[in-house]
Design an enzyme around this catalytic site. Structure first.
Site, PDB file in Angstrom:
ATOM      1  N   TYR A  65       1.973 -62.866 -22.329  1.00  0.00           N
ATOM      2  CA  TYR A  65       2.949 -62.975 -23.400  1.00  0.00           C
ATOM      3  C   TYR A  65       4.103 -63.895 -22.982  1.00  0.00           C
ATOM      4  O   TYR A  65       4.482 -64.821 -23.714  1.00  0.00           O
ATOM      5  CB  TYR A  65       3.503 -61.592 -23.819  1.00  0.00           C
ATOM      6  N   GLU A  82      13.393 -63.891 -21.730  1.00  0.00           N
ATOM      7  CA  GLU A  82      12.100 -63.210 -21.888  1.00  0.00           C
ATOM      8  C   GLU A  82      11.931 -62.095 -20.855  1.00  0.00           C
ATOM      9  O   GLU A  82      11.370 -61.050 -21.164  1.00  0.00           O
ATOM     10  CB  GLU A  82      10.947 -64.215 -21.815  1.00  0.00           C
ATOM     11  N   ASP A 116       3.682 -60.533 -29.571  1.00  0.00           N
ATOM     12  CA  ASP A 116       4.353 -59.319 -29.083  1.00  0.00           C
ATOM     13  C   ASP A 116       4.144 -58.226 -30.134  1.00  0.00           C
ATOM     14  O   ASP A 116       3.467 -58.438 -31.150  1.00  0.00           O
ATOM     15  CB  ASP A 116       5.836 -59.566 -28.761  1.00  0.00           C
TER      16      ASP A 116
END
Ligand code: SF4
Length: 290
Positions: free
Chosen positions: A122, A39, A140
């Site tokens: 996020y 990520e 996203d």
């Protein structure tokens, strides 16, 4: 006779499509640490560029403790040309926090994840969904585009996330944690591979007959898409050039670093910002990785 009702787009349909068509990405069968690393890397870099870096990174530092013990120079070197190298130093800081405060285990609560360096809303939700299969909303740019088109009939979502969008996204998350975490990955995958910003492949899409935007004839959006700033000639490019030189040579004088800069003022600005970010350091008249 009335025409058959077309029906509404369904998260279950997208999840079914995902189970049959998901790309085999290495961070889809890894540890919570591997998910967190992916990520960080994927925040501003596309999947094909991330895969080799992620693989090498996980070979070198398969646990947060391993990365926590690495030197800043080794971390910046390993980040290579992924771009936005502050992500590397933040990941390094996050690894240290995980080692010191959580016994080397990536935390599994939103509060503890969001408190880690470099982790925003996020990323915290993505780790909860992908690493721990928890029920949460992961939003996203790809997911926002799918929801915007299929559920709202808009070609593009607004430039910034709105409360209406957020509420709709929350309402779509399936009830069970398993289906919810699949939806997080499936909606992202659909946006990345079929429902792309330009030229969406609607005929191959599982929502083709129910998507509000497609069935309305794909009207032009009232929102415009955000343009990426140009890289060529930017301070970012000069920062990249300086870091590449210092990765190749252990140490260089300020004059040697400046020699091939196209814009001396920009060079000084880029160099000073790297120093301020802790991505390079000085010893006397020489510059080097920290
Ligand atoms: S039908 Fe087309 S626009 Fe609608 S969700 Fe699928 S790919 Fe996107």
């Amino acid at each position: 006779m009335q025409p058959c009702p077309v029906g509404s787009p369904s998260t279950a349909v997208v999840n079914r499509w995902y189970r049959a068509h998901a790309r085999d990405l290495p961070w889809r069968s890894t540890t919570p640490w591997g998910v967190l690393v992916s990520e960080f890397m994927l925040q501003q870099t596309p999947v094909p560029r991330v895969i080799p870096y992620w693989t090498t990174w996980m070979d070198c530092w398969p646990t947060p403790a391993g990365l926590a013990h690495a030197t800043p120079a080794a971390v910046i070197r390993a980040w290579g040309t992924l771009g936005y190298p502050r992500r590397a130093t933040r990941l390094h800081e996050a690894a240290r926090t995980i080692s010191n405060a959580y016994g080397g285990e990536v935390p599994d609560t939103y509060e503890n994840l969001i408190a880690l360096p470099g982790v925003g809303d996020y990323t915290a939700n993505a780790v909860l969904a992908f690493a721990f299969h928890k029920r949460t909303t992961v939003l996203d740019v790809n997911v926002r585009r799918v929801i915007s088109r299929a559920w709202r009939g808009e070609q593009h979502p607004p430039a910034h996330l709105t409360t209406i969008e957020r509420a709709l996204a929350d309402s779509l998350v399936p009830t069970t944690p398993h289906a919810a975490s699949t939806w997080a990955a499936a909606s992202m995958e659909l946006g990345a591979v079929l429902c792309t910003t330009t030229n969406p492949q609607c005929t191959a899409c599982p929502l083709t007959d129910t998507c509000a935007w497609n069935t309305a004839g794909q009207p032009k959006s009232t929102h415009t898409t955000r343009r990426q700033p140009t890289y060529t000639g930017s301070d970012r490019q000069e920062r990249g050039r300086i870091l590449a030189l210092l990765r190749a040579h252990d140490t260089l004088t300020a004059a040697a670093l400046e020699k091939d800069a196209t814009n001396p003022e920009q060079h000084i600005r880029a160099r000073d910002s790297l120093l301020a970010d802790g991505l390079i350091a000085t010893t006397g008249r020489h510059l080097h990785l920290p």
